[in-house]
Design a protein around this motif. Sequence first.
Motif, PDB file in Angstrom:
ATOM      1  N   VAL A  20      22.531  26.658 -39.752  1.00  0.00           N
ATOM      2  CA  VAL A  20      21.654  27.532 -40.632  1.00  0.00           C
ATOM      3  C   VAL A  20      20.404  27.741 -39.739  1.00  0.00           C
ATOM      4  O   VAL A  20      19.746  27.112 -39.254  1.00  0.00           O
ATOM      5  CB  VAL A  20      21.107  26.462 -41.903  1.00  0.00           C
ATOM      6  N   VAL A  21      20.245  29.218 -39.705  1.00  0.00           N
ATOM      7  CA  VAL A  21      18.867  29.673 -39.147  1.00  0.00           C
ATOM      8  C   VAL A  21      17.917  30.022 -40.111  1.00  0.00           C
ATOM      9  O   VAL A  21      17.939  30.731 -41.009  1.00  0.00           O
ATOM     10  CB  VAL A  21      19.504  31.053 -38.541  1.00  0.00           C
ATOM     11  N   VAL A  22      16.823  29.513 -39.771  1.00  0.00           N
ATOM     12  CA  VAL A  22      15.618  29.616 -40.700  1.00  0.00           C
ATOM     13  C   VAL A  22      14.532  30.411 -39.914  1.00  0.00           C
ATOM     14  O   VAL A  22      14.361  30.499 -38.785  1.00  0.00           O
ATOM     15  CB  VAL A  22      14.882  28.210 -41.016  1.00  0.00           C
ATOM     16  N   THR A  23      14.230  31.485 -40.418  1.00  0.00           N
ATOM     17  CA  THR A  23      13.534  32.437 -39.989  1.00  0.00           C
ATOM     18  C   THR A  23      12.322  32.961 -41.176  1.00  0.00           C
ATOM     19  O   THR A  23      12.293  32.592 -42.279  1.00  0.00           O
ATOM     20  CB  THR A  23      14.158  33.347 -39.510  1.00  0.00           C
ATOM     21  N   GLN A  40      27.992  33.088 -34.260  1.00  0.00           N
ATOM     22  CA  GLN A  40      29.333  33.317 -34.777  1.00  0.00           C
ATOM     23  C   GLN A  40      30.429  33.522 -33.875  1.00  0.00           C
ATOM     24  O   GLN A  40      31.653  33.175 -33.851  1.00  0.00           O
ATOM     25  CB  GLN A  40      29.522  34.460 -35.627  1.00  0.00           C
ATOM     26  N   SER A  41      29.828  34.021 -32.511  1.00  0.00           N
ATOM     27  CA  SER A  41      30.814  34.361 -31.359  1.00  0.00           C
ATOM     28  C   SER A  41      31.265  33.139 -30.807  1.00  0.00           C
ATOM     29  O   SER A  41      32.562  33.244 -30.192  1.00  0.00           O
ATOM     30  CB  SER A  41      30.112  35.158 -30.299  1.00  0.00           C
ATOM     31  N   VAL A  42      30.925  32.257 -30.930  1.00  0.00           N
ATOM     32  CA  VAL A  42      31.273  30.814 -30.328  1.00  0.00           C
ATOM     33  C   VAL A  42      31.889  29.746 -31.490  1.00  0.00           C
ATOM     34  O   VAL A  42      32.068  28.659 -31.151  1.00  0.00           O
ATOM     35  CB  VAL A  42      30.236  30.052 -29.352  1.00  0.00           C
ATOM     36  N   GLY A  43      32.240  30.422 -32.536  1.00  0.00           N
ATOM     37  CA  GLY A  43      32.898  29.608 -33.464  1.00  0.00           C
ATOM     38  C   GLY A  43      32.044  28.940 -34.844  1.00  0.00           C
ATOM     39  O   GLY A  43      32.669  28.295 -35.405  1.00  0.00           O
ATOM     40  N   PHE A  44      30.826  29.167 -34.582  1.00  0.00           N
ATOM     41  CA  PHE A  44      29.882  28.539 -35.748  1.00  0.00           C
ATOM     42  C   PHE A  44      30.030  29.282 -37.014  1.00  0.00           C
ATOM     43  O   PHE A  44      30.095  30.708 -36.966  1.00  0.00           O
ATOM     44  CB  PHE A  44      28.623  28.463 -35.558  1.00  0.00           C
ATOM     45  N   ASP A  45      30.067  28.599 -38.178  1.00  0.00           N
ATOM     46  CA  ASP A  45      29.789  29.262 -39.487  1.00  0.00           C
ATOM     47  C   ASP A  45      28.236  29.288 -39.649  1.00  0.00           C
ATOM     48  O   ASP A  45      27.571  28.293 -39.668  1.00  0.00           O
ATOM     49  CB  ASP A  45      30.328  28.345 -40.533  1.00  0.00           C
ATOM     50  N   VAL A  46      27.654  30.696 -39.809  1.00  0.00           N
ATOM     51  CA  VAL A  46      26.207  30.576 -39.709  1.00  0.00           C
ATOM     52  C   VAL A  46      25.812  31.101 -41.221  1.00  0.00           C
ATOM     53  O   VAL A  46      26.112  32.145 -41.606  1.00  0.00           O
ATOM     54  CB  VAL A  46      25.868  31.528 -38.505  1.00  0.00           C
ATOM     55  N   TYR A  47      24.762  30.407 -41.707  1.00  0.00           N
ATOM     56  CA  TYR A  47      23.790  30.850 -42.651  1.00  0.00           C
ATOM     57  C   TYR A  47      22.418  31.083 -42.287  1.00  0.00           C
ATOM     58  O   TYR A  47      21.954  30.617 -41.234  1.00  0.00           O
ATOM     59  CB  TYR A  47      23.962  29.714 -43.847  1.00  0.00           C
ATOM     60  N   SER A  48      21.794  31.745 -43.289  1.00  0.00           N
ATOM     61  CA  SER A  48      20.384  31.933 -42.994  1.00  0.00           C
ATOM     62  C   SER A  48      19.636  31.611 -44.161  1.00  0.00           C
ATOM     63  O   SER A  48      19.886  31.561 -45.290  1.00  0.00           O
ATOM     64  CB  SER A  48      20.125  33.506 -42.468  1.00  0.00           C
ATOM     65  N   PHE A  49      18.257  31.450 -44.086  1.00  0.00           N
ATOM     66  CA  PHE A  49      17.215  30.842 -44.967  1.00  0.00           C
ATOM     67  C   PHE A  49      15.897  31.462 -44.582  1.00  0.00           C
ATOM     68  O   PHE A  49      15.624  31.236 -43.320  1.00  0.00           O
ATOM     69  CB  PHE A  49      17.146  29.276 -45.094  1.00  0.00           C
ATOM     70  N   THR A  50      15.386  32.517 -45.264  1.00  0.00           N
ATOM     71  CA  THR A  50      14.229  33.226 -44.904  1.00  0.00           C
ATOM     72  C   THR A  50      12.996  32.750 -45.835  1.00  0.00           C
ATOM     73  O   THR A  50      13.068  32.931 -47.082  1.00  0.00           O
ATOM     74  CB  THR A  50      14.563  34.777 -45.286  1.00  0.00           C
ATOM     75  N   ILE A  51      11.878  32.746 -45.251  1.00  0.00           N
ATOM     76  CA  ILE A  51      10.713  32.378 -45.980  1.00  0.00           C
ATOM     77  C   ILE A  51       9.600  33.468 -45.494  1.00  0.00           C
ATOM     78  O   ILE A  51       9.828  34.339 -44.806  1.00  0.00           O
ATOM     79  CB  ILE A  51      10.044  30.902 -45.244  1.00  0.00           C
ATOM     80  N   ALA A  52       8.606  33.395 -46.555  1.00  0.00           N
ATOM     81  CA  ALA A  52       7.346  34.178 -46.409  1.00  0.00           C
ATOM     82  C   ALA A  52       6.788  34.042 -45.085  1.00  0.00           C
ATOM     83  O   ALA A  52       6.538  32.804 -44.848  1.00  0.00           O
ATOM     84  CB  ALA A  52       6.568  34.329 -47.475  1.00  0.00           C
ATOM     85  N   PRO A  53       6.259  34.714 -44.362  1.00  0.00           N
ATOM     86  CA  PRO A  53       5.348  34.504 -43.229  1.00  0.00           C
ATOM     87  C   PRO A  53       3.824  33.801 -43.718  1.00  0.00           C
ATOM     88  O   PRO A  53       3.388  34.100 -44.870  1.00  0.00           O
ATOM     89  CB  PRO A  53       4.994  35.795 -42.427  1.00  0.00           C
ATOM     90  N   GLY A  85      11.490  31.566 -35.098  1.00  0.00           N
ATOM     91  CA  GLY A  85      10.155  32.104 -35.705  1.00  0.00           C
ATOM     92  C   GLY A  85       9.099  31.322 -34.796  1.00  0.00           C
ATOM     93  O   GLY A  85       9.071  30.854 -33.605  1.00  0.00           O
ATOM     94  N   GLY A  86       7.792  31.415 -35.253  1.00  0.00           N
ATOM     95  CA  GLY A  86       6.595  31.090 -34.919  1.00  0.00           C
ATOM     96  C   GLY A  86       6.710  29.473 -35.378  1.00  0.00           C
ATOM     97  O   GLY A  86       7.432  28.916 -35.649  1.00  0.00           O
ATOM     98  N   GLY A  87       5.266  29.168 -35.155  1.00  0.00           N
ATOM     99  CA  GLY A  87       4.786  27.632 -35.528  1.00  0.00           C
ATOM    100  C   GLY A  87       5.093  27.256 -36.931  1.00  0.00           C
ATOM    101  O   GLY A  87       5.642  26.131 -37.231  1.00  0.00           O
ATOM    102  N   VAL A  88       5.016  28.235 -37.837  1.00  0.00           N
ATOM    103  CA  VAL A  88       4.978  27.926 -39.368  1.00  0.00           C
ATOM    104  C   VAL A  88       6.879  27.395 -39.603  1.00  0.00           C
ATOM    105  O   VAL A  88       7.116  26.442 -40.093  1.00  0.00           O
ATOM    106  CB  VAL A  88       4.577  28.780 -40.261  1.00  0.00           C
ATOM    107  N   VAL A  89       7.547  28.403 -39.163  1.00  0.00           N
ATOM    108  CA  VAL A  89       9.095  28.322 -39.147  1.00  0.00           C
ATOM    109  C   VAL A  89       9.634  26.929 -38.326  1.00  0.00           C
ATOM    110  O   VAL A  89      10.396  26.248 -38.786  1.00  0.00           O
ATOM    111  CB  VAL A  89       9.672  29.549 -38.452  1.00  0.00           C
ATOM    112  N   GLY A  90       8.676  26.660 -37.011  1.00  0.00           N
ATOM    113  CA  GLY A  90       9.391  25.664 -36.502  1.00  0.00           C
ATOM    114  C   GLY A  90       8.692  24.279 -36.837  1.00  0.00           C
ATOM    115  O   GLY A  90       9.577  23.335 -36.926  1.00  0.00           O
ATOM    116  N   ASP A  91       7.412  24.140 -37.458  1.00  0.00           N
ATOM    117  CA  ASP A  91       7.268  22.998 -38.237  1.00  0.00           C
ATOM    118  C   ASP A  91       7.935  22.612 -39.470  1.00  0.00           C
ATOM    119  O   ASP A  91       8.450  21.730 -39.839  1.00  0.00           O
ATOM    120  CB  ASP A  91       5.707  23.263 -38.712  1.00  0.00           C
ATOM    121  N   LEU A  92       8.154  23.724 -40.197  1.00  0.00           N
ATOM    122  CA  LEU A  92       8.971  23.601 -41.761  1.00  0.00           C
ATOM    123  C   LEU A  92      10.448  23.071 -41.394  1.00  0.00           C
ATOM    124  O   LEU A  92      11.011  22.190 -41.797  1.00  0.00           O
ATOM    125  CB  LEU A  92       9.086  24.730 -42.295  1.00  0.00           C
TER     126      LEU A  92
END
Length: 329
Positions: A20-23, A40-53, A85-92
């Motif tokens: 899961v990619v959080v951005t 995905q090119s190396v075989g992962f099932d990939v999801y994403s979760f997007t937050i407000a900056p 992302g930046g610090g907020v994405v990394g911390d969360l």
Amino acid sequence: MQQLDFGGEVRKTVSGDTIVVVTDENVKPLYLDRYMQNLQSVGFDVYSFTIAPGEESKSGEVYLELLNYLAEIPLTRADALVALGGGVVGDLTGFAAATYLRGIKVIQVPTTVLAVVDSSIGGKTAINLPAGKNLAGAFHQPALIWRDVTMLESLPADTYLNGMAEVIKYGVLADADLWSLLLNYANVQNNMPEIIDRCVSIKNRIVAEDEFDTGTRQLLNFGHTIGHAIERASDFAVSHGFAVAKGMAAIADISARQGWCSRECAQEIIQLLENYGFDLSIDYSMDELYNIMLSDKKRKGGVIDLVVPERIGKCVLKRLTTEELKGIL
């Protein structure tokens, strides 16, 4: 490292099949598709979760939304999160990884100067509480930090400057040679690879000495005690780096008045911050900031450790009672 190697490096690190990619909404249109396709090119099932900056997303509400999203997939202990992302994405994202299923892997892909040189390193993860910044968190080391400095070229000017506050911090506390590079601010962009390497080296060394922040690592908080209070007083309208710049200038001035450093040292710190374009004015009374500082996570009972400069390239910890802190403010 080339971006196309990213998926292969993650595949070496993660044994599961789901990522899961959080951005955030700013980074998403720039880089999310590229990184998802690479995974995905190396075989992962990939999801994403997007937050407000912004700091508002480092909240209990967003944290629980993310955990519930992971549980609905469901993500397993063999899988991983990617913080793009930046610090907020990394911390969360790091805090979610530290606590989901009692801990899964997190991969940090920092996209800002602040995240590259500071927040992605060392395993500190956290969210904010109404009482203060980073009051709920955990130490959770990333399984991989992927630094692609080409992403820094797309940063808005204020985001770039926000990160340079942390770079200047490293020069004051541990590296006079880095400080010399920063004095030539017209050529900083050309020197950025060396500047980043020096900052990363300093933080890695300090974290290796004190992973759980009980001693030496507290030096990394130069400017942060006052800076965090300014962030909170502004309801996070003043972003982290700009608040830390104000905090560094304030503590430099206090240190000169207290005789902890020379007036020349304090003025050199203040002058460099001004040369980079930081507004060092503080729009809050010291009484207001002091009351916020009492909830700072660095306070231990009736004392607080304050990071003060002795000279360019060296900071020390000063243990003060809360009454002494109030007096010097």
